[in-house]
Design an enzyme around this catalytic site. Structure first.
Site, PDB file in Angstrom:
ATOM      1  N   CYS A 160     -41.209   8.563  41.020  1.00  0.00           N
ATOM      2  CA  CYS A 160     -41.286  10.020  40.906  1.00  0.00           C
ATOM      3  C   CYS A 160     -40.518  10.643  42.059  1.00  0.00           C
ATOM      4  O   CYS A 160     -40.066   9.955  42.965  1.00  0.00           O
ATOM      5  CB  CYS A 160     -42.737  10.470  40.988  1.00  0.00           C
ATOM      6  SG  CYS A 160     -43.803   9.623  39.825  1.00  0.00           S
ATOM      7  N   ARG A 202     -35.386  10.983  38.908  1.00  0.00           N
ATOM      8  CA  ARG A 202     -36.440  10.018  39.208  1.00  0.00           C
ATOM      9  C   ARG A 202     -37.567  10.051  38.186  1.00  0.00           C
ATOM     10  O   ARG A 202     -38.474   9.222  38.249  1.00  0.00           O
ATOM     11  CB  ARG A 202     -37.016  10.295  40.599  1.00  0.00           C
ATOM     12  CG  ARG A 202     -35.977  10.273  41.685  1.00  0.00           C
ATOM     13  CD  ARG A 202     -36.584  10.722  42.978  1.00  0.00           C
ATOM     14  NE  ARG A 202     -37.479   9.722  43.492  1.00  0.00           N
ATOM     15  CZ  ARG A 202     -37.147   8.813  44.396  1.00  0.00           C
ATOM     16  NH1 ARG A 202     -35.950   8.813  44.907  1.00  0.00           N
ATOM     17  NH2 ARG A 202     -38.009   7.931  44.812  1.00  0.00           N
ATOM     18  N   TRP A 251     -42.624  10.404  36.863  1.00  0.00           N
ATOM     19  CA  TRP A 251     -42.297   9.333  35.930  1.00  0.00           C
ATOM     20  C   TRP A 251     -43.575   8.513  35.830  1.00  0.00           C
ATOM     21  O   TRP A 251     -43.947   7.826  36.767  1.00  0.00           O
ATOM     22  CB  TRP A 251     -41.128   8.514  36.493  1.00  0.00           C
ATOM     23  CG  TRP A 251     -40.613   7.516  35.529  1.00  0.00           C
ATOM     24  CD1 TRP A 251     -39.803   7.765  34.463  1.00  0.00           C
ATOM     25  CD2 TRP A 251     -40.854   6.107  35.545  1.00  0.00           C
ATOM     26  NE1 TRP A 251     -39.534   6.587  33.804  1.00  0.00           N
ATOM     27  CE2 TRP A 251     -40.155   5.562  34.446  1.00  0.00           C
ATOM     28  CE3 TRP A 251     -41.576   5.253  36.366  1.00  0.00           C
ATOM     29  CZ2 TRP A 251     -40.184   4.205  34.161  1.00  0.00           C
ATOM     30  CZ3 TRP A 251     -41.596   3.903  36.071  1.00  0.00           C
ATOM     31  CH2 TRP A 251     -40.896   3.398  34.974  1.00  0.00           C
ATOM     32  N   ASN A 275     -45.407   9.346  44.945  1.00  0.00           N
ATOM     33  CA  ASN A 275     -44.388   8.540  44.268  1.00  0.00           C
ATOM     34  C   ASN A 275     -44.774   7.082  44.489  1.00  0.00           C
ATOM     35  O   ASN A 275     -45.065   6.699  45.614  1.00  0.00           O
ATOM     36  CB  ASN A 275     -43.015   8.848  44.884  1.00  0.00           C
ATOM     37  CG  ASN A 275     -41.955   7.830  44.527  1.00  0.00           C
ATOM     38  OD1 ASN A 275     -41.981   7.260  43.437  1.00  0.00           O
ATOM     39  ND2 ASN A 275     -41.021   7.601  45.434  1.00  0.00           N
ATOM     40  N   GLY A 276     -44.750   6.279  43.414  1.00  0.00           N
ATOM     41  CA  GLY A 276     -45.078   4.861  43.581  1.00  0.00           C
ATOM     42  C   GLY A 276     -46.432   4.529  42.982  1.00  0.00           C
ATOM     43  O   GLY A 276     -46.968   5.290  42.173  1.00  0.00           O
ATOM     44  N   GLU A 305     -20.753 -12.387  33.995  1.00  0.00           N
ATOM     45  CA  GLU A 305     -21.426 -11.950  35.221  1.00  0.00           C
ATOM     46  C   GLU A 305     -22.656 -12.816  35.501  1.00  0.00           C
ATOM     47  O   GLU A 305     -22.931 -13.179  36.657  1.00  0.00           O
ATOM     48  CB  GLU A 305     -21.795 -10.462  35.097  1.00  0.00           C
ATOM     49  CG  GLU A 305     -22.707  -9.884  36.165  1.00  0.00           C
ATOM     50  CD  GLU A 305     -22.146  -9.926  37.585  1.00  0.00           C
ATOM     51  OE1 GLU A 305     -21.001 -10.356  37.777  1.00  0.00           O
ATOM     52  OE2 GLU A 305     -22.876  -9.548  38.513  1.00  0.00           O
ATOM     53  N   LYS A 342     -23.096 -14.885  38.891  1.00  0.00           N
ATOM     54  CA  LYS A 342     -24.262 -14.698  39.774  1.00  0.00           C
ATOM     55  C   LYS A 342     -24.935 -16.031  40.046  1.00  0.00           C
ATOM     56  O   LYS A 342     -25.288 -16.352  41.171  1.00  0.00           O
ATOM     57  CB  LYS A 342     -25.275 -13.795  39.098  1.00  0.00           C
ATOM     58  CG  LYS A 342     -25.458 -12.359  39.278  1.00  0.00           C
ATOM     59  CD  LYS A 342     -25.265 -11.557  40.454  1.00  0.00           C
ATOM     60  CE  LYS A 342     -23.935 -11.569  41.124  1.00  0.00           C
ATOM     61  NZ  LYS A 342     -23.174 -10.346  41.079  1.00  0.00           N
ATOM     62  N   GLU A 374     -22.739 -18.447  42.248  1.00  0.00           N
ATOM     63  CA  GLU A 374     -22.468 -18.072  43.642  1.00  0.00           C
ATOM     64  C   GLU A 374     -23.700 -18.184  44.535  1.00  0.00           C
ATOM     65  O   GLU A 374     -23.553 -18.411  45.728  1.00  0.00           O
ATOM     66  CB  GLU A 374     -21.829 -16.684  43.742  1.00  0.00           C
ATOM     67  CG  GLU A 374     -22.745 -15.532  43.453  1.00  0.00           C
ATOM     68  CD  GLU A 374     -22.036 -14.185  43.567  1.00  0.00           C
ATOM     69  OE1 GLU A 374     -21.222 -14.015  44.489  1.00  0.00           O
ATOM     70  OE2 GLU A 374     -22.326 -13.301  42.747  1.00  0.00           O
ATOM     71  N   HIS A 387     -14.674 -23.299  19.761  1.00  0.00           N
ATOM     72  CA  HIS A 387     -13.291 -23.651  20.071  1.00  0.00           C
ATOM     73  C   HIS A 387     -13.198 -24.549  21.301  1.00  0.00           C
ATOM     74  O   HIS A 387     -12.166 -24.606  21.942  1.00  0.00           O
ATOM     75  CB  HIS A 387     -12.454 -22.382  20.255  1.00  0.00           C
ATOM     76  CG  HIS A 387     -12.430 -21.539  19.026  1.00  0.00           C
ATOM     77  ND1 HIS A 387     -11.733 -21.897  17.883  1.00  0.00           N
ATOM     78  CD2 HIS A 387     -13.078 -20.384  18.713  1.00  0.00           C
ATOM     79  CE1 HIS A 387     -11.930 -20.981  16.948  1.00  0.00           C
ATOM     80  NE2 HIS A 387     -12.753 -20.055  17.428  1.00  0.00           N
ATOM     81  N   LYS A 404     -18.902 -10.608  52.086  1.00  0.00           N
ATOM     82  CA  LYS A 404     -19.193  -9.384  51.338  1.00  0.00           C
ATOM     83  C   LYS A 404     -17.920  -8.606  51.048  1.00  0.00           C
ATOM     84  O   LYS A 404     -17.776  -7.996  49.997  1.00  0.00           O
ATOM     85  CB  LYS A 404     -20.182  -8.529  52.139  1.00  0.00           C
ATOM     86  CG  LYS A 404     -20.676  -7.295  51.414  1.00  0.00           C
ATOM     87  CD  LYS A 404     -21.545  -7.663  50.232  1.00  0.00           C
ATOM     88  CE  LYS A 404     -21.901  -6.481  49.358  1.00  0.00           C
ATOM     89  NZ  LYS A 404     -22.293  -6.915  48.005  1.00  0.00           N
TER      90      LYS A 404
HETATM   91  C1  F6R Z   1     -20.048 -11.238  43.218  1.00  0.00           C
HETATM   92  C2  F6R Z   1     -19.391 -10.313  44.126  1.00  0.00           C
HETATM   93  C3  F6R Z   1     -17.910 -10.368  44.221  1.00  0.00           C
HETATM   94  C4  F6R Z   1     -17.329  -8.965  44.387  1.00  0.00           C
HETATM   95  C5  F6R Z   1     -15.820  -9.059  44.610  1.00  0.00           C
HETATM   96  C6  F6R Z   1     -15.178  -7.698  44.707  1.00  0.00           C
HETATM   97  O1  F6R Z   1     -21.438 -11.039  43.218  1.00  0.00           O
HETATM   98  O2  F6R Z   1     -20.020  -9.540  44.795  1.00  0.00           O
HETATM   99  O3  F6R Z   1     -17.368 -11.001  43.117  1.00  0.00           O
HETATM  100  O4  F6R Z   1     -17.613  -8.225  43.250  1.00  0.00           O
HETATM  101  O5  F6R Z   1     -15.563  -9.774  45.786  1.00  0.00           O
HETATM  102  O6  F6R Z   1     -15.657  -6.986  45.791  1.00  0.00           O
HETATM  103  P1  F6R Z   1     -15.526  -5.421  45.860  1.00  0.00           P
HETATM  104  O7  F6R Z   1     -16.351  -4.858  44.765  1.00  0.00           O
HETATM  105  O8  F6R Z   1     -15.995  -5.042  47.222  1.00  0.00           O
HETATM  106  O9  F6R Z   1     -14.072  -5.090  45.645  1.00  0.00           O
END
Ligand code: F6R
Length: 608
Positions: A2, A27, A74, A98-99, A480, A484, A487, A503, A603
């Site tokens: 909320c 929210r 909500w 909220n919560g 994706e 996920k 990685e 195929h 990152k």
């Molecule tokens: C996977 C992941 C990476 C990023 C990629 C692009 O979980 O985080 O594949 O998506 O390195 O990074 P950005 O979005 O910062 O350009």
């Protein structure tokens, strides 16, 4: 999820409270309410449904009073009707919340044993009654709050207004965000800084366990132990979030759980919910209707968000889309017609290949739009148009909330393009916007499947290889899901278009191979079911992620079926992102991996 707000002002505050609530409507909008103090007496107006219903009530019966609290709801506990709407009040106080107060039943039973009667089905009323009980024992408001807060369990934020106290508001934060705003002889309380943006940009974020005693002249912030503490004041930057793990073990978990909130926040930036239309927060230096082609480039998860949007741009706006991973696009020397649109997607806005692609597109006289999460990034600075995602800081290396916020922005852009090109009518737009409005709520619903997914993750952690399948927008989601999982758990995983199975990859299937199929009940559902049958016939173990209708219609034995709430097919990939993220997360946690900082990754990838 909320929204709460509180203001100690100089003149009548109800209009300001409503203005702040409008900014918090993303929210929740099951009901809304305002309470103020008029000559020391509490008065409140509440209405079921959207904020405009409350506005109608307030116009018929205005509230004066220079101090007040407000809420947009909500519903979690109790039906979304007026009785259950906040603020909840007793003769002593009014409270907005909220919560969830997890131990409310136990607390309620204790109060009922003391003869206290409850009017609503909400967990919030328990808080109102607990504090009131303490005040009836002779405790002043601050002391009553101090003894009550430690008794509450759950993730919540609270705002209190007290009868007869026209210079006192109390706010408390425990797992749910709460910001304080400083004005000139005025003080504010809000679920986020954006809600307070019309009044002040001078913000302090409460830390978990903090509570704050607000007066017109300032604030006394106490920590969980009741000690006065100082918290930093910020000149607010839109979309910034505190980088703490909250109640979670990992940033990734926190970021997965934050998604209903940040996707809602992002949508609120792009969509005029009350008008039922997309309202882009920037001017475009081109007209979508003149575009012959759109090229998208990005890396990793951001690329996959772009790939999902290809389906949206082509279907909703009939624009031919070309999409490439940025490391290929930059060297491919693609012929680009001057005046076309090049779209880039990046959480960091610093990824070397995506940035190089942006520079290439600029040199080829393309209009450039970048969907970025870091507003100060190089890509944000170098793009003609910046379409910000308001995911807040994403700390986990595996992208989660940035991905779903990218999807929210890309879908808003595709709808805007569809309207501009005449391929979507105003009614079509309204239908899609209504679907978008529902997304944060559906994501919260999806998160509730976490326990089932956690149990399943134990099975998945035994696999050496995993296959993900999907069709349509579920195909990029399959990619994706595989990305996920590999990685963060280091289990080998591949995503395939379900129709491609026969195929080649079908050769891999045996009874040791989990096959995760993402199949909401959409136009290609039956086709995907046929592919599942091919897997089942070869002894493959299927984990099906679908919706209620899909679960009923498959007619197949699965190793597990994760049932998502029903969503409009266009927005389904945003909702279905949640289980694939949770599955990867819990598998990796169970295997003892470093989910926030998986090996070999970074990152922000600023090298090519
Ligand atoms: C996977 C992941 C990476 C990023 C990629 C692009 O979980 O985080 O594949 O998506 O390195 O990074 P950005 O979005 O910062 O350009």
């Amino acid at each position: 999820m909320c929204g709460i707000v509180g203001i100690i002002g100089k003149t009548s505050v109800a209009p300001q409270i409503v203005e702040a609530l409008r900014r918090l409507e993303y929210r929740g909008y099951d009901s809304a309410g305002v309470a103020t103090l008029e000559n020391g007496h509490l008065d409140r107006r509440r209405a079921e449904g959207k904020l405009r219903n409350l506005e109608t009530k307030l116009s018929q019966a205005p509230l004066s009073g220079a101090i007040g609290i407000g809420h947009t709801r909500w519903a979690t506990h109790g039906k979304p009707n007026e009785t259950n709407a906040h603020p909840h009040a007793t003769e002593k106080l009014a409270v907005v919340h909220n919560g969830i107060i997890e131990n409310f039943r136990e607390l309620k039973t204790g109060l009922e044993a003391k003869g206290i009667k409850f009017e609503t089905e909400t967990d919030t009323e328990v808080v109102a009654q607990l504090v009131t009980y303490e005040m009836r024992q002779g405790r002043p408001p601050i002391e009553a709050i101090a003894v009550t807060l430690p008794r509450l369990r759950g993730a919540f934020a609270l705002g209190f207004l007290f009868s007869g106290e026209d210079d006192l508001l109390i706010g408390a934060r425990h797992g749910a965000p709460l910001a304080l705003g400083f004005g000139d002889g005025e003080m504010y309380l809000g679920s986020d800084a954006l809600a307070l943006a019309p009044f002040t940009d001078d913000i302090t974020y409460l830390e978990d366990g903090d509570w704050a005693i607000l007066h017109r002249t300032g604030v006394d912030i106490r920590d969980e132990s009741g000690q006065s503490v100082r918290r930093p004041r910020h000149k607010i930057v839109t979309g910034s979030f505190m980088a703490d793990k909250g109640n979670h073990r990992h940033f990734m978990a926190k970021e997965i759980h934050e998604q209903p909130e940040v996707v809602g926040r992002t949508l609120a930036h792009y969509v005029d919910f009350s008008a039922g239309r997309v309202a882009l927060p920037f001017d475009l230096p081109f007209d979508f209707k003149d575009l012959k082609r759109l090229s998208i480039s990005a890396c990793g998860t951001a690329y996959l968000a772009g790939l999902i949007s290809k389906y949206w741009f082509e279907r909703l706006a009939r624009i031919p889309v070309e999409i490439d991973v940025a490391s290929e696009f930059r060297y491919r020397e693609a012929p680009l017609e001057p005046g076309s649109l090049a779209l880039f997607v990046s959480q960091s806005g610093e990824t070397a290949d995506t940035l190089a692609s942006l520079r290439y597109a600029t040199s080829e006289q393309q209009h450039t739009v970048s969907v970025v999460n870091v507003p100060t990034s190089t890509m944000a600075r170098e793009s003609a148009v910046v379409a910000s995602t308001l995911a807040g800081v994403e700390v986990g290396v595996a992208s989660t909330k940035a991905f779903t916020c990218q999807l929210a922005v890309l879908l808003s852009l595709a709808i805007a393009a569809g309207r501009a090109r005449g391929t979507l009518s105003a009614e079509d737009e309204k239908e899609l916007v209504d679907a978008l409005i529902g997304v944060p709520g559906l994501m919260s619903e999806a998160i509730k499947r976490e326990h089932q997914i956690e149990v399943l993750a134990r099975e998945l952690s035994k696999a050496k290889d995993v296959l993900y399948l999907g069709r349509g927008t579920s195909y990029p989601l399959a990619l994706e899901g595989a990305l996920k999982l590999k990685e963060i758990s280091y289990i080998h995983a591949e995503g395939y278009a379900a129709g491609e199975l026969k195929h080649g990859p079908i050769a891999l299937i045996d009874e040791t191979m989990p096959v995760i199929v993402i199949a909401p009940h959409d136009a290609v559902f039956e086709k995907t079911v046929s592919n599942m049958q091919e897997v089942a016939a070869r002894g493959g173990r299927i984990i099906l992620i679908t919706d209620e209708k899909g679960a009923l219609d498959t007619g197949l034995d699965t190793m597990a079926t994760i049932v998502m709430p029903a969503a409009h097919p266009i927005v389904a990939p945003i909702v279905h992102s949640i289980p694939i993220q949770l599955l990867a997360y819990h598998t990796a946690v169970f295997m003892g991996k470093d989910v926030d900082q998986p090996r070999n990754l970074a990152k922000s990838v600023t090298v090519e």
